[in-house]
Design an enzyme around this catalytic site. Structure first.
Site, PDB file in Angstrom:
ATOM      1  N   ASP A 191      -0.627  -1.787  -7.996  1.00 16.72           N
ATOM      2  CA  ASP A 191      -1.222  -0.456  -7.977  1.00 16.72           C
ATOM      3  C   ASP A 191      -2.665  -0.602  -7.515  1.00 16.72           C
ATOM      4  OD1 ASP A 191      -2.109   2.093  -8.428  1.00 16.72           O
ATOM      5  OD2 ASP A 191      -1.287   2.257 -10.449  1.00 16.72           O
ATOM      6  N   HIS A 193      -4.872   1.940  -7.048  1.00 16.36           N
ATOM      7  CA  HIS A 193      -5.608   3.180  -7.256  1.00 16.36           C
ATOM      8  C   HIS A 193      -7.083   2.947  -7.519  1.00 16.36           C
ATOM      9  CE1 HIS A 193      -6.126   2.753 -11.623  1.00 16.36           C
ATOM     10  NE2 HIS A 193      -4.904   2.259 -11.668  1.00 16.36           N
ATOM     11  N   GLU A 219       1.354   0.635  -4.492  1.00 11.46           N
ATOM     12  CA  GLU A 219       1.205   1.975  -5.050  1.00 11.46           C
ATOM     13  C   GLU A 219      -0.203   2.527  -4.827  1.00 11.46           C
ATOM     14  OE1 GLU A 219       1.339   3.880  -9.577  1.00 11.46           O
ATOM     15  OE2 GLU A 219       2.539   2.118  -9.068  1.00 11.46           O
ATOM     16  N   HIS A 295       6.250   7.888 -13.068  1.00 14.62           N
ATOM     17  CA  HIS A 295       5.034   7.380 -13.691  1.00 14.62           C
ATOM     18  C   HIS A 295       5.110   7.613 -15.193  1.00 14.62           C
ATOM     19  CE1 HIS A 295       0.775   7.955 -15.088  1.00 14.62           C
ATOM     20  NE2 HIS A 295       0.673   6.776 -14.499  1.00 14.62           N
TER      21      HIS A 295
END
Length: 405
Positions: A191, A193, A219, A295
């Site tokens: 991930d 992010h 992601e 999620h």
């Protein structure tokens, strides 16, 4: 049957140990509360004149959503809870005057919709998955979080066959280290992010470097409002892309799915708009051969139950996110606690969602703040010397070092 009332239950949920998040940093907030962090869980119960009660959970800014639910409640009292789609549409148009439906509105509708499905299942004496078309599978595979070799091996030793690491500080070396530790038999996702989010150019460069590791997915490599950037990334590398946790409803997920910008869609079970919307999102994704991996990293256990029912009933279910060694209080919030064996969870068979909350336990942890600075300076997500700028998007410096092992 008629709806007679809606009650909300807002609690301050303890954080997992910071090492358990798939992230470089850890949400921080100055608080006197005995529990660390700023994670809140918001549950609700819809009551009816026949004594059947439905439970739901809302995410997407729980403290604000609680007010939204109280605003929506008068629209629902006196209605028949069986007409779920009709009530969903009624809520959607009621909020239309406030602007486009975001995750706050989606979160409020999610908890209500979830509770309506719970009521219907209880009234008919069947689990929710039966109302959604029956079961495709009896168990739902899960993945957990790990950012170090020690954590990854602990996940593997618990029988879990997939993990997700996170953060943008040193992603290539982190993936290389984890792959070396767990071998080829475990799936790894990452991930990326923010903050800070990567620029599309940097994301393209990074995903090419990650190709040899055969990741389950990459992601959120770019900011969620830069949907067009996914096309650049897709053209740059052959690697599965995943996104979708920060938007609500089929309308929020539509572009990612219809333009086939991702391989895995990740609606948040607590703010996507409810079981009604989750089923529709899954159908849209199925038409484009896109897999579903909801999620669930920050959610409470009621939304997890809802995800199990949805994933049991759809053909394109891939896997469910679960921090299986979450805050120890989690297992006391819901009754019964989901049954995990190794790398999967059994699909519930009780009528409705098959769970309830311990109201007394929830009441012991009143909400104490629900906003935070998402990362700490020690996480090294930002370029050196720029942490205080709190940038939303940032180009990576020291590029030769950053993009290589």
């Amino acid at each position: 049957m008629k709806i007679t009332g809606i009650r909300t239950f807002l609690m301050h949920a303890g954080q997992p140990d910071r090492s358990k998040w798939a992230s470089d940093g850890h949400a921080s907030h100055v608080t006197q509360h005995k529990l660390e962090g700023t994670r809140n869980w918001l549950f609700l119960k819809i009551e009816t004149d026949e004594g059947i009660t439905g439970i739901g959970e809302c995410s997407g800014w729980p403290r604000v959503i609680e007010t939204a639910i109280k605003d929506l409640a008068p629209l629902l009292i006196g209605e028949d809870p069986a007409h779920i789609e009709k009530l969903w549409q009624k809520m959607a148009i009621a909020m239309m005057g406030h602007g486009m439906l975001g995750t706050v509105g989606g979160g409020a509708m999610t908890g209500i919709d979830m509770a309506l499905w719970d009521i219907k299942g209880k009234a008919l004496g069947v689990p929710v998955w039966n109302l959604l078309g029956g079961k495709v599978r009896d168990r739902i595979p899960i993945y957990s979080h790990a950012n170090t070799v020690e954590q990854a091996l602990a996940v593997k030793n618990r029988g879990i066959k997939a993990l997700k690491c996170g953060g943008v500080s040193d992603p290539v070396r982190k993936v290389d280290m984890l792959r070396e530790a767990v071998g080829d038999e475990m799936d790894i996702a990452i991930d990326l992010h923010g903050p800070p989010w990567m620029t599309p150019a940097d994301a393209c460069r990074l995903v090419r470097k990650l190709e040899p590791y055969e990741l389950l997915w990459v992601e959120d490599p770019i900011a969620p409002d830069n949907v067009e950037g996914y096309r650049r990334i897709r053209d740059a590398a052959h690697i599965p892309l995943a996104s979708g946790e920060r938007t609500a409803t089929i309308f929020g997920e539509r572009q990612l799915i219809e333009e086939e910008l991702v391989d895995v869609i990740q609606p948040d079970t607590g703010r996507a708009g409810g079981i009604t919307q989750m089923k529709k999102i899954a159908a849209m994704a199925e038409a484009h051969h896109i897999q579903m991996a909801p999620h669930s990293g920050s959610l409470g256990p009621v939304a997890e139950y809802a995800a199990l029912h949805v994933l049991a009933s759809i053909p394109n279910a891939l896997i469910l996110e679960r921090i299986d060694d979450d805050w120890e209080g989690r297992q006391h919030v819901v009754v019964p606690h989901p049954v995990q064996e190794g790398g999967s969870i059994a699909v519930p068979d009780a009528p409705g969602l098959g769970c309830d909350i311990d109201e007394e336990f929830v009441a012991r942890f009143p909400s104490d703040g629900n906003v935070s600075v998402p990362v700490q300076e020690s996480g090294k997500s930002y370029n050196p010397g720029t942490y205080g700028e709190r940038l939303y998007v940032q180009t990576r410096l020291s590029r030769r070092h950053y993009f290589n092992t």
